[in-house]
Design a protein around this motif. Structure first.
Motif, PDB file in Angstrom:
ATOM      1  N   THR A  72       0.825  -1.209   0.000  1.00  0.00           N
ATOM      2  CA  THR A  72       0.000   0.000   0.000  1.00  0.00           C
ATOM      3  C   THR A  72       0.859   1.259   0.000  1.00  0.00           C
ATOM      4  OG1 THR A  72      -1.931   1.035   1.020  1.00  0.00           O
ATOM      5  CG2 THR A  72      -0.206   0.255   2.518  1.00  0.00           C
ATOM      6  N   SER A  73       2.114   1.148   0.454  1.00  0.00           N
ATOM      7  CA  SER A  73       3.017   2.298   0.418  1.00  0.00           C
ATOM      8  C   SER A  73       3.235   2.779  -1.011  1.00  0.00           C
ATOM      9  CB  SER A  73       4.361   1.942   1.060  1.00  0.00           C
ATOM     10  OG  SER A  73       4.947   0.813   0.419  1.00  0.00           O
ATOM     11  N   PHE A  74       3.251   1.859  -1.972  1.00  0.00           N
ATOM     12  CA  PHE A  74       3.386   2.225  -3.380  1.00  0.00           C
ATOM     13  C   PHE A  74       2.045   2.643  -3.969  1.00  0.00           C
ATOM     14  CE2 PHE A  74       2.903   0.926  -7.833  1.00  0.00           C
ATOM     15  CZ  PHE A  74       3.903   1.668  -8.439  1.00  0.00           C
ATOM     16  N   VAL A  75       1.011   1.867  -3.682  1.00  0.00           N
ATOM     17  CA  VAL A  75      -0.304   2.082  -4.291  1.00  0.00           C
ATOM     18  C   VAL A  75      -0.889   3.434  -3.905  1.00  0.00           C
ATOM     19  CG1 VAL A  75      -2.681   1.226  -4.407  1.00  0.00           C
ATOM     20  CG2 VAL A  75      -0.768  -0.379  -4.480  1.00  0.00           C
ATOM     21  N   THR A  76      -0.649   3.857  -2.666  1.00  0.00           N
ATOM     22  CA  THR A  76      -1.253   5.105  -2.207  1.00  0.00           C
ATOM     23  C   THR A  76      -0.276   6.276  -2.183  1.00  0.00           C
ATOM     24  OG1 THR A  76      -0.814   4.553   0.123  1.00  0.00           O
ATOM     25  CG2 THR A  76      -2.941   3.876  -0.802  1.00  0.00           C
ATOM     26  N   TRP A  77       0.936   6.079  -2.701  1.00  0.00           N
ATOM     27  CA  TRP A  77       1.882   7.202  -2.737  1.00  0.00           C
ATOM     28  C   TRP A  77       2.442   7.419  -4.128  1.00  0.00           C
ATOM     29  CZ3 TRP A  77       7.558   7.494  -2.656  1.00  0.00           C
ATOM     30  CH2 TRP A  77       8.016   8.813  -2.496  1.00  0.00           C
ATOM     31  N   PHE A 197      18.727  -3.177  -3.532  1.00  0.00           N
ATOM     32  CA  PHE A 197      17.828  -4.183  -4.109  1.00  0.00           C
ATOM     33  C   PHE A 197      18.547  -5.525  -4.248  1.00  0.00           C
ATOM     34  CE2 PHE A 197      15.872  -6.331  -7.759  1.00  0.00           C
ATOM     35  CZ  PHE A 197      14.528  -6.277  -7.431  1.00  0.00           C
ATOM     36  N   VAL A 198      19.766  -5.485  -4.790  1.00  0.00           N
ATOM     37  CA  VAL A 198      20.547  -6.715  -4.973  1.00  0.00           C
ATOM     38  C   VAL A 198      20.916  -7.330  -3.623  1.00  0.00           C
ATOM     39  CG1 VAL A 198      22.730  -7.642  -5.844  1.00  0.00           C
ATOM     40  CG2 VAL A 198      21.410  -6.026  -7.228  1.00  0.00           C
ATOM     41  N   ALA A 199      21.281  -6.485  -2.653  1.00  0.00           N
ATOM     42  CA  ALA A 199      21.662  -6.986  -1.331  1.00  0.00           C
ATOM     43  C   ALA A 199      20.496  -7.694  -0.656  1.00  0.00           C
ATOM     44  CB  ALA A 199      22.153  -5.835  -0.463  1.00  0.00           C
ATOM     45  N   VAL A 200      19.294  -7.167  -0.799  1.00  0.00           N
ATOM     46  CA  VAL A 200      18.116  -7.801  -0.195  1.00  0.00           C
ATOM     47  C   VAL A 200      17.796  -9.120  -0.894  1.00  0.00           C
ATOM     48  CG1 VAL A 200      15.622  -7.564   0.101  1.00  0.00           C
ATOM     49  CG2 VAL A 200      17.134  -5.682   0.725  1.00  0.00           C
ATOM     50  N   PRO A 282      10.186   3.739  -8.068  1.00  0.00           N
ATOM     51  CA  PRO A 282       9.848   3.435  -6.672  1.00  0.00           C
ATOM     52  C   PRO A 282       9.639   1.954  -6.388  1.00  0.00           C
ATOM     53  CG  PRO A 282       8.662   5.388  -7.382  1.00  0.00           C
ATOM     54  CD  PRO A 282       9.305   4.804  -8.606  1.00  0.00           C
ATOM     55  N   LEU A 283       9.316   1.168  -7.410  1.00  0.00           N
ATOM     56  CA  LEU A 283       9.182  -0.274  -7.187  1.00  0.00           C
ATOM     57  C   LEU A 283      10.515  -0.870  -6.734  1.00  0.00           C
ATOM     58  CD1 LEU A 283       6.998  -1.235 -10.280  1.00  0.00           C
ATOM     59  CD2 LEU A 283       6.262  -1.182  -7.883  1.00  0.00           C
ATOM     60  N   VAL A 284      11.609  -0.389  -7.322  1.00  0.00           N
ATOM     61  CA  VAL A 284      12.947  -0.862  -6.925  1.00  0.00           C
ATOM     62  C   VAL A 284      13.281  -0.384  -5.516  1.00  0.00           C
ATOM     63  CG1 VAL A 284      15.410  -0.770  -7.492  1.00  0.00           C
ATOM     64  CG2 VAL A 284      13.709  -0.892  -9.328  1.00  0.00           C
ATOM     65  N   LEU A 285      12.923   0.847  -5.208  1.00  0.00           N
ATOM     66  CA  LEU A 285      13.223   1.398  -3.889  1.00  0.00           C
ATOM     67  C   LEU A 285      12.367   0.767  -2.795  1.00  0.00           C
ATOM     68  CD1 LEU A 285      13.548   5.209  -4.732  1.00  0.00           C
ATOM     69  CD2 LEU A 285      15.386   3.532  -4.466  1.00  0.00           C
ATOM     70  N   PHE A 286      11.111   0.462  -3.110  1.00  0.00           N
ATOM     71  CA  PHE A 286      10.197  -0.058  -2.096  1.00  0.00           C
ATOM     72  C   PHE A 286      10.401  -1.541  -1.798  1.00  0.00           C
ATOM     73  CE2 PHE A 286       7.000   3.527  -2.424  1.00  0.00           C
ATOM     74  CZ  PHE A 286       7.042   3.822  -1.066  1.00  0.00           C
ATOM     75  N   PHE A 287      10.889  -2.304  -2.774  1.00  0.00           N
ATOM     76  CA  PHE A 287      10.992  -3.759  -2.556  1.00  0.00           C
ATOM     77  C   PHE A 287      11.773  -4.103  -1.284  1.00  0.00           C
ATOM     78  CE2 PHE A 287      13.082  -7.868  -3.124  1.00  0.00           C
ATOM     79  CZ  PHE A 287      11.964  -8.680  -3.291  1.00  0.00           C
ATOM     80  N   PRO A 288      12.949  -3.527  -1.044  1.00  0.00           N
ATOM     81  CA  PRO A 288      13.628  -3.830   0.215  1.00  0.00           C
ATOM     82  C   PRO A 288      12.796  -3.475   1.446  1.00  0.00           C
ATOM     83  CG  PRO A 288      15.146  -2.789  -1.316  1.00  0.00           C
ATOM     84  CD  PRO A 288      13.780  -2.659  -1.910  1.00  0.00           C
TER      85      PRO A 288
END
Length: 520
Positions: A72-77, A197-200, A282-288
């Motif tokens: 929801t952090s992505f969907v609503t921001w 992203f890679v580290a996670v 933001p998808l790359v930033l939010f995944f971790p």
């Protein structure tokens, strides 16, 4: 942090200052300082537009939402921001560019004196500046919080360090310095985000989990739901409308990116580039952040420290410093662009009204005042940052979502809808009533009513009611009391006329162009 991380961080600060010094030679007058003289390439404007919408709040406040609720952090921001900018690329970007090219203004609010009247312009200018002081204060507090986690220095020391560095380069180089540093910051953000992203992914693999199978873990139960808790359908729709206005000009600094391009078509292209970046990156930033409950345990309970904890745990020194620089790049990009926008509003819209001498400034004097105003704004916002966790403002995410989102609608609606022909009947009465009643609605919903409702007013209504009140009143009063005078219609026609010329049509030039830097 060790010596290598500190070297990366100090090197970054040095590069930012050097860009500011280099940009200084490109600033000859107020127009260069505030709108880059209309010479900024569309791709640089688009990247700058994108970067100036971020801050370290993403890695604190929104990291907490991601830690607690998930996608929801992505969907609503970021998704409503991307959609709002995409819509604005057609509705607002070309028109805002014409404010500079046809009305010859340097501040996004400068046209309001002729579109409405002086009272409306001043009301929106002063209230907008006050809101931005609080907004930017929250951004300084966010980056200082992260810096405190990594280095152990106090919040006030972190605020002072980041604010001072930002003040140096944006005061010297103006919008050119902002845009060029944001380009460098975008590259740093790209490298830092991919590294995290890679580290996670590697850490998940060590636990026998993949990027898809991890969602089945108990710790992520419900994290795949797009709308949860306070972040429901009403909140999403309200946020979409708020971001449509905010990120297309209501936030002022974003409007400057459209004004800085050479033509309306290039302004639209820059907006489309920014929208695409907001949808994908933001998808790359939010995944971790979504995976953080599997990897760390928040120490403060809200999850706002989860990204910082993961960074310390997963990244080697050097890369750790790069990610910390990424945090700084977000915040400094937004705060420096806000400072430039507010300096434009004060220098062009407010100073000539309260100080008669300001009406006769030459270019050199105006430029000096612009730089002084930039420093003063940054100082005031840094002072506000020290109060972010006070009983009045509460935590960082409360300031950003409740105060900024809740107040943005009443302030942006007269400015943004005033550009469009369908709202030509709405004049100063509609604008001032919409603005004042929206502010009153914000106060009522967030304080007296909130205090008397068991459990408080849901967040979605705290941010949506002021917007709805302002929007309805602006449209309704325009129909009940139309104020579409020939002079105001001339302004609207020039803003909406096709092509890249000056849009003049006979005798419209005098009515449309301000008679002084502030239009007074």
């Amino acid at each position: 942090m060790n010596g290598l991380d500190w070297a990366v961080l100090i090197g970054y600060f040095g590069v930012m200052v050097a860009i500011g010094v280099w940009s200084h030679k490109r600033v000859d007058d107020v127009s260069d300082f505030f709108t880059a003289g209309g010479k900024m390439p569309w791709w640089l404007s688009g990247i700058s537009h994108h970067m100036s919408g971020y801050s370290a709040v993403m890695f604190t406040g929104y990291a907490g939402i991601a830690y607690t609720y998930g996608v929801t952090s992505f969907v609503t921001w970021s998704f409503p921001i991307a959609l709002g900018i995409a819509i604005g690329s057609k509705l607002f970007a070309p028109r805002i560019n014409r404010l500079r090219s046809r009305l010859h203004v340097a501040s996004p609010l400068e046209y309001l004196k002729n579109r409405y009247d002086l009272k409306t312009q001043q009301a929106l200018a002063w209230s907008g500046m006050l809101l931005k002081i609080v907004d930017v204060g929250a951004k300084w507090a966010a980056i200082a919080t992260l810096l405190s986690v990594f280095t152990g220095i106090s919040l006030n020391q972190g605020i002072l360090i980041t604010g001072t560095i930002t003040a140096v380069y944006c005061t010297i180089g103006g919008l050119w310095a902002d845009a060029l540093t944001e380009l460098g910051q975008f590259v740093i953000q790209l490298l830092a985000g991919i590294a995290m992203f890679v580290a996670v992914l590697a850490e998940l693999d060590d636990k026998g989990l993949g990027p898809v199978s991890a969602w089945d873990e108990p710790a992520l139960k419900g994290h795949g739901e797009p709308l949860v808790g306070d972040y429901g359908v009403v909140f999403l729709l309200a946020f979409l409308f708020i971001k449509l206005f905010e990120y297309n000009g209501g936030m002022l600094n974003q409007a400057q990116r459209y004004m800085a391009t050479a033509t309306p078509q290039e302004a639209a292209r820059s907006a489309r580039l920014s929208a695409a970046l907001w949808l994908i990156w933001p998808l790359v930033l939010f995944f971790p952040m979504w995976m953080s409950p599997l990897l760390v345990k928040s120490q403060n309970g809200s999850g706002s420290d989860s990204y910082a904890l993961m960074t310390e745990q997963l990244l080697p020194h050097g890369l750790l410093g790069l990610v910390i620089v990424g945090f700084f790049s977000h915040t400094m990009a937004m705060c420096s662009s806000d400072a430039n926008a507010i300096a434009a509003v004060f220098t062009r819209d407010c100073a000539p009204v309260i100080w008669r001498r300001a009406r006769t400034w030459n270019q050199g004097q105006g430029l000096r005042v612009a730089r002084i105003a930039t420093v003063v704004f940054l100082g005031l916002s840094m002072a506000a940052a020290t109060q972010v966790n006070s009983p009045t403002f509460k935590d960082i995410i409360t300031v950003v979502i409740k105060w900024v989102a809740g107040l943005m609608g009443p302030m942006a609606i007269p400015m943004m809808l005033g550009l469009l022909r369908p709202f030509r009947r709405s004049g100063p009465t509609a604008a001032l009533t919409s603005w004042s009643m929206g502010l009153l609605a914000f106060w009522l919903v967030n304080y007296p009513i909130n205090w008397n409702v068991e459990g408080g007013v849901p967040l979605q209504y705290q941010v949506s009611v002021p917007l709805a009140v302002s929007l309805v009143l602006y449209i309704l009063i325009g129909f009940l009391k139309p104020e579409d005078t020939p002079e105001r219609l001339a302004i609207i026609d020039r803003i909406n006329g096709d092509g890249d010329g000056d849009g003049t049509g006979g005798g419209q030039e005098t009515a449309a162009r301000p008679t002084s830097p502030s239009g007074v």
